[in-house]
Design a protein around this motif. Structure first.
Motif, PDB file in Angstrom:
ATOM      1  N   ASP A  90    -170.435  15.061 -19.023  1.00  0.00           N
ATOM      2  CA  ASP A  90    -170.048  13.552 -19.520  1.00  0.00           C
ATOM      3  C   ASP A  90    -168.781  13.107 -19.115  1.00  0.00           C
ATOM      4  O   ASP A  90    -168.891  11.952 -18.848  1.00  0.00           O
ATOM      5  CB  ASP A  90    -170.279  13.534 -21.139  1.00  0.00           C
ATOM      6  N   GLU A  91    -167.870  13.972 -19.001  1.00  0.00           N
ATOM      7  CA  GLU A  91    -166.601  13.479 -18.710  1.00  0.00           C
ATOM      8  C   GLU A  91    -166.513  13.128 -17.357  1.00  0.00           C
ATOM      9  O   GLU A  91    -165.738  12.317 -16.797  1.00  0.00           O
ATOM     10  CB  GLU A  91    -165.593  14.928 -18.995  1.00  0.00           C
ATOM     11  N   LEU A  92    -167.334  14.023 -16.218  1.00  0.00           N
ATOM     12  CA  LEU A  92    -167.371  13.728 -14.995  1.00  0.00           C
ATOM     13  C   LEU A  92    -168.079  12.170 -14.862  1.00  0.00           C
ATOM     14  O   LEU A  92    -167.627  11.394 -14.061  1.00  0.00           O
ATOM     15  CB  LEU A  92    -168.356  14.558 -14.498  1.00  0.00           C
ATOM     16  N   ALA A  93    -169.143  12.074 -15.517  1.00  0.00           N
ATOM     17  CA  ALA A  93    -169.654  10.645 -15.136  1.00  0.00           C
ATOM     18  C   ALA A  93    -168.908   9.530 -15.896  1.00  0.00           C
ATOM     19  O   ALA A  93    -168.666   8.413 -15.050  1.00  0.00           O
ATOM     20  CB  ALA A  93    -170.908  10.687 -16.114  1.00  0.00           C
ATOM     21  N   ASP A  94    -168.010   9.774 -17.022  1.00  0.00           N
ATOM     22  CA  ASP A  94    -167.007   8.909 -17.374  1.00  0.00           C
ATOM     23  C   ASP A  94    -166.221   8.597 -16.506  1.00  0.00           C
ATOM     24  O   ASP A  94    -165.773   7.413 -16.404  1.00  0.00           O
ATOM     25  CB  ASP A  94    -166.550   9.219 -18.809  1.00  0.00           C
ATOM     26  N   ALA A  95    -165.488   9.559 -15.781  1.00  0.00           N
ATOM     27  CA  ALA A  95    -164.426   9.310 -14.951  1.00  0.00           C
ATOM     28  C   ALA A  95    -164.686   8.472 -13.853  1.00  0.00           C
ATOM     29  O   ALA A  95    -163.812   7.699 -13.337  1.00  0.00           O
ATOM     30  CB  ALA A  95    -163.854  10.747 -14.477  1.00  0.00           C
ATOM     31  N   PHE A  96    -166.037   8.789 -13.239  1.00  0.00           N
ATOM     32  CA  PHE A  96    -166.346   7.948 -12.113  1.00  0.00           C
ATOM     33  C   PHE A  96    -166.730   6.394 -12.558  1.00  0.00           C
ATOM     34  O   PHE A  96    -167.264   5.709 -11.627  1.00  0.00           O
ATOM     35  CB  PHE A  96    -167.505   8.513 -11.215  1.00  0.00           C
ATOM     36  N   ARG A  97    -166.763   6.164 -13.710  1.00  0.00           N
ATOM     37  CA  ARG A  97    -166.818   4.767 -14.198  1.00  0.00           C
ATOM     38  C   ARG A  97    -165.832   3.746 -13.882  1.00  0.00           C
ATOM     39  O   ARG A  97    -165.816   2.582 -13.937  1.00  0.00           O
ATOM     40  CB  ARG A  97    -167.072   4.832 -15.635  1.00  0.00           C
ATOM     41  N   ASP A  98    -164.749   4.477 -13.637  1.00  0.00           N
ATOM     42  CA  ASP A  98    -163.362   3.780 -13.403  1.00  0.00           C
ATOM     43  C   ASP A  98    -163.358   3.419 -12.098  1.00  0.00           C
ATOM     44  O   ASP A  98    -163.442   4.287 -11.016  1.00  0.00           O
ATOM     45  CB  ASP A  98    -162.192   4.750 -13.752  1.00  0.00           C
ATOM     46  N   PRO A  99    -163.248   2.094 -11.621  1.00  0.00           N
ATOM     47  CA  PRO A  99    -163.236   1.593 -10.170  1.00  0.00           C
ATOM     48  C   PRO A  99    -162.288   2.245  -9.263  1.00  0.00           C
ATOM     49  O   PRO A  99    -162.320   2.586  -8.129  1.00  0.00           O
ATOM     50  CB  PRO A  99    -163.212   0.216 -10.231  1.00  0.00           C
ATOM     51  N   ALA A 100    -161.107   2.676 -10.083  1.00  0.00           N
ATOM     52  CA  ALA A 100    -160.068   3.305  -9.212  1.00  0.00           C
ATOM     53  C   ALA A 100    -160.420   4.784  -8.814  1.00  0.00           C
ATOM     54  O   ALA A 100    -159.812   5.179  -7.742  1.00  0.00           O
ATOM     55  CB  ALA A 100    -158.554   3.562 -10.323  1.00  0.00           C
ATOM     56  N   ALA A 101    -161.493   5.261  -9.568  1.00  0.00           N
ATOM     57  CA  ALA A 101    -161.840   6.806  -8.962  1.00  0.00           C
ATOM     58  C   ALA A 101    -162.319   6.676  -7.439  1.00  0.00           C
ATOM     59  O   ALA A 101    -162.123   7.638  -6.638  1.00  0.00           O
ATOM     60  CB  ALA A 101    -162.919   7.257  -9.868  1.00  0.00           C
ATOM     61  N   TRP A 102    -162.921   5.659  -7.104  1.00  0.00           N
ATOM     62  CA  TRP A 102    -163.626   5.395  -5.821  1.00  0.00           C
ATOM     63  C   TRP A 102    -162.709   4.743  -4.594  1.00  0.00           C
ATOM     64  O   TRP A 102    -162.996   4.735  -3.428  1.00  0.00           O
ATOM     65  CB  TRP A 102    -164.932   4.217  -5.960  1.00  0.00           C
ATOM     66  N   THR A 103    -161.376   4.596  -4.971  1.00  0.00           N
ATOM     67  CA  THR A 103    -160.286   4.069  -4.098  1.00  0.00           C
ATOM     68  C   THR A 103    -159.086   5.053  -3.823  1.00  0.00           C
ATOM     69  O   THR A 103    -159.011   5.855  -4.657  1.00  0.00           O
ATOM     70  CB  THR A 103    -159.900   2.864  -4.511  1.00  0.00           C
ATOM     71  N   GLY A 104    -158.604   4.905  -2.769  1.00  0.00           N
ATOM     72  CA  GLY A 104    -157.359   5.646  -2.348  1.00  0.00           C
ATOM     73  C   GLY A 104    -157.990   7.095  -2.063  1.00  0.00           C
ATOM     74  O   GLY A 104    -159.059   7.522  -1.920  1.00  0.00           O
ATOM     75  N   MET A 105    -156.942   8.051  -2.068  1.00  0.00           N
ATOM     76  CA  MET A 105    -157.119   9.700  -1.674  1.00  0.00           C
ATOM     77  C   MET A 105    -157.005  10.285  -3.004  1.00  0.00           C
ATOM     78  O   MET A 105    -156.574   9.936  -3.859  1.00  0.00           O
ATOM     79  CB  MET A 105    -156.042   9.853  -0.709  1.00  0.00           C
TER      80      MET A 105
END
Length: 197
Positions: A90-105
């Motif tokens: 659940d925490e993994l799914a929630d973390a990737f709801r943040d657009p910042a997770a998909w950007t940067g390194m």
């Protein structure tokens, strides 16, 4: 400049995997999985570690969880795995709801990689290991279609000229086979594997 990397929702696949975890019986923990030498208990431990590592990678919370190379053969389930593993998913799914997770390194498994690539690696782990657990424990498995497509495309892109993927030699599968079977083959597994194999 706007980032145009495609994003997707992890929650459908994490919920499917959580249901598979719930369906594992205590008496199956020492049973084999499609990964040679890896018992169900080790696969569960590996999935738990993967969920935590990529959760932290998505949050850019780099440290021991993201710097350790994964090894399914040595990880084991903790005593509270029935509650802890679904929580980590659940925490993994929630973390990737943040657009910042998909950007940067970010970093996962001690490897530096872009956030969007980390997402593809993570969902591939969820799809393929969901199949591993389902086959090992005799459960039905139908992964989230979006997650399955991402996993397939990620694995296909990793195949070299000699037919090796990131998990070893690709197992040939007919082109008209179901997408899940083709994805499993790209992961170096035999889609026909059964508990009696």
């Amino acid at each position: 400049m706007t980032d145009t990397s495609p994003t997707f929702d992890f929650a459908p696949q994490t919920r499917i995997l959580a249901r598979l975890v719930e369906g594992v019986r205590d008496g199956q923990l020492d049973d084999p999985t499609p990964c040679p030498g890896v018992a169900v208990r080790n696969m569960l431990g590996h999935v738990h570690g993967v969920a935590i590592a990529f959760r932290d990678a998505a949050r850019k919370d780099l440290g021991p969880t993201t710097d350790t190379a994964p090894d399914a053969t040595t990880q084991d389930v903790g005593p509270d795995w029935r509650a802890a593993l679904p929580k980590a998913l659940d925490e993994l799914a929630d973390a990737f709801r943040d657009p910042a997770a998909w950007t940067g390194m970010t970093r996962a498994g001690s490897v530096d990689l872009p956030g969007a690539v980390a997402a593809a690696v993570a969902v591939d782990e969820l799809v393929v290991h969901g199949w591993d657990l389902a086959r090992a424990t005799g459960q039905e498995y139908e992964p989230d279609p979006t997650a399955l497509r991402v996993s397939h495309d990620f694995l296909l892109a990793s195949v070299d000229a000699e037919g090796n993927g990131i998990f070893g030699p690709v197992v040939p599968v007919p082109e008209d086979a179901p997408l899940l079977d083709r994805t499993v083959g790209l992961s170096g597994r035999d889609p026909g594997w059964t508990r009696q194999a």
